[in-house]
Design a protein around this motif. Structure first.
Motif, mmCIF file in Angstrom:
data_model
loop_
_atom_site.group_PDB
_atom_site.id
_atom_site.type_symbol
_atom_site.label_atom_id
_atom_site.label_comp_id
_atom_site.label_asym_id
_atom_site.label_seq_id
_atom_site.Cartn_x
_atom_site.Cartn_y
_atom_site.Cartn_z
ATOM 1 N N GLN A 247 43.181 3.539 20.840
ATOM 2 C CA GLN A 247 42.871 3.127 22.210
ATOM 3 C C GLN A 247 41.639 3.842 22.739
ATOM 4 O OE1 GLN A 247 46.727 3.750 24.200
ATOM 5 N NE2 GLN A 247 46.880 1.528 24.417
ATOM 6 N N ASP B 209 38.538 2.523 20.945
ATOM 7 C CA ASP B 209 38.110 1.247 21.518
ATOM 8 C C ASP B 209 37.444 1.443 22.875
ATOM 9 O OD1 ASP B 209 39.110 -0.059 19.328
ATOM 10 O OD2 ASP B 209 40.960 -0.733 20.312
ATOM 11 N N ALA B 210 37.991 2.363 23.680
ATOM 12 C CA ALA B 210 37.408 2.641 24.994
ATOM 13 C C ALA B 210 35.983 3.157 24.849
ATOM 14 C CB ALA B 210 38.268 3.646 25.750
ATOM 15 N N HIS C 81 33.906 2.574 22.458
ATOM 16 C CA HIS C 81 33.036 1.480 22.031
ATOM 17 C C HIS C 81 32.702 0.557 23.210
ATOM 18 C CE1 HIS C 81 31.194 -1.513 19.472
ATOM 19 N NE2 HIS C 81 31.981 -2.439 19.996
ATOM 20 N N GLN C 82 33.696 0.265 24.043
ATOM 21 C CA GLN C 82 33.453 -0.588 25.208
ATOM 22 C C GLN C 82 32.426 0.041 26.152
ATOM 23 O OE1 GLN C 82 37.275 -1.158 27.020
ATOM 24 N NE2 GLN C 82 38.112 -2.301 25.282
ATOM 25 N N PHE C 83 32.613 1.326 26.442
ATOM 26 C CA PHE C 83 31.709 1.981 27.373
ATOM 27 C C PHE C 83 30.316 2.134 26.771
ATOM 28 C CE2 PHE C 83 29.756 5.780 29.282
ATOM 29 C CZ PHE C 83 29.722 5.372 30.601
ATOM 30 N N THR D 165 28.858 0.284 24.547
ATOM 31 C CA THR D 165 28.201 -1.027 24.545
ATOM 32 C C THR D 165 27.658 -1.354 25.931
ATOM 33 O OG1 THR D 165 29.631 -1.823 22.755
ATOM 34 C CG2 THR D 165 28.541 -3.489 24.121
ATOM 35 N N TRP D 166 28.466 -1.109 26.960
ATOM 36 C CA TRP D 166 28.003 -1.342 28.331
ATOM 37 C C TRP D 166 26.803 -0.458 28.656
ATOM 38 C CZ3 TRP D 166 27.280 2.070 32.276
ATOM 39 C CH2 TRP D 166 26.949 1.517 33.524
ATOM 40 N N PRO E 131 33.402 -0.766 31.867
ATOM 41 C CA PRO E 131 34.654 -0.777 31.100
ATOM 42 C C PRO E 131 34.980 0.610 30.537
ATOM 43 C CG PRO E 131 33.252 -2.619 30.458
ATOM 44 C CD PRO E 131 32.423 -1.747 31.348
ATOM 45 N N SER E 132 36.185 1.066 30.798
ATOM 46 C CA SER E 132 36.704 2.332 30.238
ATOM 47 C C SER E 132 35.902 3.557 30.670
ATOM 48 C CB SER E 132 36.758 2.263 28.706
ATOM 49 O OG SER E 132 37.550 1.178 28.267
ATOM 50 N N CYS F 152 36.340 7.543 29.164
ATOM 51 C CA CYS F 152 35.293 8.224 28.404
ATOM 52 C C CYS F 152 34.739 9.443 29.122
ATOM 53 C CB CYS F 152 34.154 7.249 28.115
ATOM 54 S SG CYS F 152 34.657 5.854 27.096
#
Length: 275
Positions: A194, A197-198, A200-202, A204-205, A228-229, A233
């Motif tokens: 989890q 993934d968080a 990676h989301q942040f 990328t943003w 996101p996330s 992070c």
């Protein structure tokens, strides 16, 4: 105050950088493969610059004050502000000179922009500076001045601080922020899908935000908590705020992600503006 007039300009203005500084003294420990890509990135930094800087102004995620404060000593000591690492890591040396002249100029630029500023002649360089700089600027022959973050953690203020300091780039001063694009220590060392993934989301943003045109970039960074996330992070944002300062100093220059890696499952990035 040093001369900032056009007659003293160097042929090329320096870029501004946001560098990952790793975990504690990670590059100087037996930690096979984990930090190798980041270490190689840091060692290559001098080759990405238009010329050798006359001095470096660095903003680390490890110094916070009530008002912007610069180190103004001629030979700043090192602050071993990490805990639980092998004894030899508390004897690392980085005998870099300071620059009282640059410290004075930084104060003038900030005050001219309506931002109070102070100097501290006793304060040294924390590990967010000397650990990555031992790789990026290993000869320790470029004077270094550190600028503090603000305790209020206001991203808009940190962007303003960077904007006020932008003229330094035309004086062959390199402005560097060091931190981490992921800094949740409770999750960093743990295998946790989890949190991976968080990150990676942040990440990328963040890469998308930084590479937008300057007006959109700055607005996105001011509103970083909506990403996101974001708070997964960065439970506390001190390791992200140096990016706000360098983004402000970039002016209208575009940002490029120059480092991207996964360390212990967490996505990490580094950025260059105006390179």
């Amino acid at each position: 105050m040093p001369d900032l007039s056009p007659v003293s300009l160097h042929p090329k203005r320096q870029p501004v950088l946001f560098l990952p500084h790793g975990g504690g003294p990670c590059f100087f420990m037996d930690w096979p493969d984990t930090w190798d890509t980041m270490a190689a990135y840091l060692r290559d930094i001098p080759h990405t610059l238009p010329q050798k800087p006359d001095a470096i102004l660095v903003i680390s995620g490890h110094w916070e004050t009530r008002v912007p404060t610069v180190t103004s000593g001629t030979q700043p000591p090192l602050i071993y502000d990490y805990y639980g690492f092998p004894p030899h890591t508390y004897h690392l040396k980085y005998d870099v000179p300071g620059s009282p002249e640059l410290a004075e100029t930084v104060q003038h630029l900030l005050k001219d922009a309506g931002i109070p500023a102070e100097a501290d002649a006793e304060r040294g360089l924390d590990h967010g500076v000397f650990i990555p700089f031992m790789l990026a600027f290993e000869k320790a022959d470029i004077p270094v001045v550190e600028l503090s973050l603000q305790q209020d953690m206001d991203p808009a203020l940190h962007l303003r601080i960077g904007q006020a300091l932008a003229p330094l780039r035309d004086q062959n001063i390199l402005i560097v922020g060091t931190g981490m694009t992921y800094h949740n220590l409770r999750h960093f060392m743990a295998a946790n899908p989890q949190s991976d993934d968080a990150s990676h989301q942040f990440d990328t943003w963040l890469a998308d935000a930084v590479t937008q045109p300057a007006t959109l970039r700055n607005q996105a960074l001011i509103q970083w908590e909506d990403a996101p996330s974001a708070r997964i992070c960065h439970p506390r944002e001190e390791h992200l705020l140096p990016l706000m300062v360098v983004a402000g100093a970039a002016g209208t220059d575009g940002g490029v992600r120059t480092y991207s890696d996964t360390v212990m499952g967490k996505s990490l990035s580094g950025f260059t503006f105006g390179g």
